[in-house]
Design a protein around this motif. Sequence first.
Motif, PDB file in Angstrom:
ATOM      1  N   VAL A 166      33.939  36.207  21.036  1.00 18.78           N
ATOM      2  CA  VAL A 166      33.716  37.766  21.094  1.00 18.78           C
ATOM      3  C   VAL A 166      35.379  38.092  21.591  1.00 18.78           C
ATOM      4  O   VAL A 166      35.923  37.486  22.398  1.00 18.78           O
ATOM      5  CB  VAL A 166      32.961  38.150  22.611  1.00 18.78           C
ATOM      6  N   LEU A 167      35.607  39.039  20.658  1.00 14.54           N
ATOM      7  CA  LEU A 167      37.062  39.668  20.859  1.00 14.54           C
ATOM      8  C   LEU A 167      37.354  40.688  21.753  1.00 14.54           C
ATOM      9  O   LEU A 167      36.571  41.502  21.954  1.00 14.54           O
ATOM     10  CB  LEU A 167      37.583  40.203  19.497  1.00 14.54           C
TER      11      LEU A 167
ATOM     12  N   TYR B 115      29.887  33.707  30.876  1.00 13.25           N
ATOM     13  CA  TYR B 115      28.446  33.593  31.797  1.00 13.25           C
ATOM     14  C   TYR B 115      27.453  33.180  30.683  1.00 13.25           C
ATOM     15  O   TYR B 115      26.355  32.402  31.156  1.00 13.25           O
ATOM     16  CB  TYR B 115      28.326  34.841  32.727  1.00 13.25           C
ATOM     17  N   LEU B 116      27.521  33.839  29.699  1.00 10.15           N
ATOM     18  CA  LEU B 116      26.529  33.422  28.699  1.00 10.15           C
ATOM     19  C   LEU B 116      26.933  32.286  27.902  1.00 10.15           C
ATOM     20  O   LEU B 116      26.198  31.738  26.987  1.00 10.15           O
ATOM     21  CB  LEU B 116      26.591  34.856  27.745  1.00 10.15           C
ATOM     22  N   GLY B 117      27.799  31.549  28.101  1.00 11.40           N
ATOM     23  CA  GLY B 117      28.277  30.491  27.345  1.00 11.40           C
ATOM     24  C   GLY B 117      28.978  30.763  25.849  1.00 11.40           C
ATOM     25  O   GLY B 117      29.181  29.916  25.018  1.00 11.40           O
ATOM     26  N   ALA B 118      29.180  32.026  25.714  1.00 11.83           N
ATOM     27  CA  ALA B 118      29.966  32.492  24.595  1.00 11.83           C
ATOM     28  C   ALA B 118      31.504  32.425  25.034  1.00 11.83           C
ATOM     29  O   ALA B 118      31.865  32.043  25.887  1.00 11.83           O
ATOM     30  CB  ALA B 118      29.702  33.840  24.160  1.00 11.83           C
ATOM     31  N   ILE B 119      32.257  32.779  23.873  1.00 11.36           N
ATOM     32  CA  ILE B 119      33.599  32.297  23.859  1.00 11.36           C
ATOM     33  C   ILE B 119      34.546  33.434  23.688  1.00 11.36           C
ATOM     34  O   ILE B 119      34.358  34.221  22.966  1.00 11.36           O
ATOM     35  CB  ILE B 119      34.096  31.415  22.709  1.00 11.36           C
ATOM     36  N   VAL B 120      35.490  33.831  24.680  1.00  7.87           N
ATOM     37  CA  VAL B 120      36.208  34.983  24.648  1.00  7.87           C
ATOM     38  C   VAL B 120      37.850  34.509  23.593  1.00  7.87           C
ATOM     39  O   VAL B 120      38.074  33.445  23.803  1.00  7.87           O
ATOM     40  CB  VAL B 120      36.972  35.441  25.839  1.00  7.87           C
TER      41      VAL B 120
ATOM     42  N   VAL C  35      34.920  35.891  14.730  1.00  5.12           N
ATOM     43  CA  VAL C  35      34.490  36.767  15.884  1.00  5.12           C
ATOM     44  C   VAL C  35      33.138  37.353  15.309  1.00  5.12           C
ATOM     45  O   VAL C  35      32.957  37.773  14.224  1.00  5.12           O
ATOM     46  CB  VAL C  35      35.485  37.740  16.061  1.00  5.12           C
ATOM     47  N   SER C  36      32.417  37.553  16.500  1.00  4.61           N
ATOM     48  CA  SER C  36      30.827  37.993  16.250  1.00  4.61           C
ATOM     49  C   SER C  36      30.715  39.523  16.629  1.00  4.61           C
ATOM     50  O   SER C  36      30.128  40.287  16.428  1.00  4.61           O
ATOM     51  CB  SER C  36      29.939  37.217  16.946  1.00  4.61           C
ATOM     52  N   LEU C  37      31.516  39.737  17.654  1.00  8.06           N
ATOM     53  CA  LEU C  37      31.589  40.880  18.300  1.00  8.06           C
ATOM     54  C   LEU C  37      33.017  41.327  19.011  1.00  8.06           C
ATOM     55  O   LEU C  37      33.574  40.439  19.384  1.00  8.06           O
ATOM     56  CB  LEU C  37      30.545  40.931  19.740  1.00  8.06           C
ATOM     57  N   ALA C  38      33.360  42.885  19.275  1.00 11.37           N
ATOM     58  CA  ALA C  38      34.568  43.020  19.607  1.00 11.37           C
ATOM     59  C   ALA C  38      34.530  44.090  20.883  1.00 11.37           C
ATOM     60  O   ALA C  38      33.586  45.088  20.683  1.00 11.37           O
ATOM     61  CB  ALA C  38      35.392  43.541  18.738  1.00 11.37           C
ATOM     62  N   PHE C  39      35.208  43.881  21.916  1.00  9.43           N
ATOM     63  CA  PHE C  39      35.210  45.032  22.850  1.00  9.43           C
ATOM     64  C   PHE C  39      36.414  45.584  22.475  1.00  9.43           C
ATOM     65  O   PHE C  39      37.641  45.052  22.668  1.00  9.43           O
ATOM     66  CB  PHE C  39      35.205  44.497  24.310  1.00  9.43           C
ATOM     67  N   THR C  40      36.838  46.889  22.762  1.00 12.11           N
ATOM     68  CA  THR C  40      37.866  47.583  22.588  1.00 12.11           C
ATOM     69  C   THR C  40      37.734  48.983  23.336  1.00 12.11           C
ATOM     70  O   THR C  40      36.844  49.518  23.730  1.00 12.11           O
ATOM     71  CB  THR C  40      38.380  47.758  21.111  1.00 12.11           C
TER      72      THR C  40
END
Length: 540
Positions: A80-81, A99-104, A125-130
């Motif tokens: 996750v970006l 917490y989900l075991g995903a990677i930042v 990357v699977s998903l991005a926050f911006t």
Amino acid sequence: YPNWYSPETGIYYSKHVSLDLPNDPFLDTVSFIFSHRHNGASALIDSSTGHSISYPELFSMVKSMAFGLHEMGISQGDVVLLLIPNSIYYSVVLLGVLYLGAIVTPLNPLSSVSEIRKHIADCDVSLAFTVPEQVKKLQPSGIPIIEVPENMKDLKHVCFSSFFNLISGSFDLLSRPVIKQEDTAAIMYSSGTTGVSKGVVLTHKNLISMVQLFVRFEASQHEYSSSKNVFLAVLPMFHIYGLSLFAIGLLSLGSTVIVLRKFDINEVIKAIDKYKVTHFPVVPPILTALTKRLKGSSGSNLQSLIQVSCGAAPLSRKIIEGFVQTLPHVDFIQGYGMTESTAVGTRGFNTEKFRNYSSIGLLAPNMEAKVVDWNTGSSMPPGSSGELWLRGPAIMRGYLNNELATLSTIDKDGWLRTGDVVYFDQDGYLYISDRLKDIIKYKGFQIAPADLEDVLMWHPEVVDAAVAGVMDEESGEIPVAFVVRKIGSVLSHEAIMDYVAEQVAPHKKIRKVVFTDSIPRSAAGKILRRQTRKCLTSKL
Ligand code: 4UW
């Protein structure tokens, strides 16, 4: 020889006592932080709006975020970006993903479209926050985007937005995935000792060690209660220094983090006074700006400040002296770390009787060092310079999908070559005297010359190019380009700088251009960096 140095092996040990690290192989960063529960106090406060997140709210938002991401189809191991500037929600997103075991994977939100595209492809990357202003740059990538509002007002305004839903649900995962300390937690970018920037793979073990050996250890050295500490977060959380402290480490102490979204020296002073800030981590240009600003005014003397720590780039004696004279009541220290060592390295350590401002401090607990002569490979004793090698639980697993770079950076015995030239004094304090590696440090930010050379070489009128860092009073170093133009080309300095500026994050912009007939290269075609830097410095 002192007991912290072994002349037989050439190994330096920390002068601090060793600490116990959690030995449960099934432990993740968030569980570790949450195991130190803090109720009541504010975890994060937005300095401009005053909006805050308490510790209980933080815990609940993180769990809710993890649940929401899971519902969206994000699962353990997905990347996750985080393309967000400093915000009180930075840690909510970061810890929710972990917490989900995903990677930042954090990235400077001011990165260019092509830098973002490269980053997304490199670590899949699977998903991005911006934030809303940056959405446009992400759209061409086609990955799902979640917008993080700048403040609570926006949050209410967009109360049906996915972000609001994500953090306010009081949900939790029905069952947590099994996360091991050895699992990847973060992918940060650094060029290391050579070449273009690469993904630095940090595990939960690396992050937990960082929290323990750097943040919790340092807090334990002082008498004051760490839950009363108030930190001012100006340094970006997408860089290892800000990320380690503000987005992760300090939250295990119950400290309060005041988040300033953008650096502005007047806002810094206001925030320190208003929130009675006790700790202010900085980089050299901020220290210079702070000293200048305070010298010129008879106003605040920032009484609440207990400690200012500075690092990420070399600091001149003149600036240190200016600061220490201006705020004599403040404990000033330097620290040293790297992305590849999860920010763990050295930290200054002053006592009533002994104050050492020019050293980068003592080796962190549980870490080992060697000082290696790069010509002969021999280990150097206290008093002699060489390349710093580091070993310990905070050292990265390696570079993402780049075995060659990993092997040339970490040897078979686990030693990380830092590319920094240092020496230990007779008391075990470390001093940094030079840099062997290619990176340029502009205001503490990393710039890989190879990344800029890559951009330059695509210009149709550029035949050859090299980039090097040249000393600069305000920023530490600035990237300068050495350019060979096509015969007959009248390309100007400005045109080249504009061309690069369009394609890179603002801090990476080329600040000067020097035209030349040829670039110093070895017989194998490699740019001779020292020679390039020398030529450039003499021509400017
Ligand atoms: N003096 C001279 C220094 C110094 C320095 C670093 O971008 P990265 O990978 O990482 C950093 C991390 C900085 C940092 C982490 C934790 C900490 O406690 C602290 O204390 C203030 C600072 O910058 O760049 C790593 C490279 O940056 C240079 C050095 O070349 C190193 O390899 N560097 N700290 N105090 N140079």
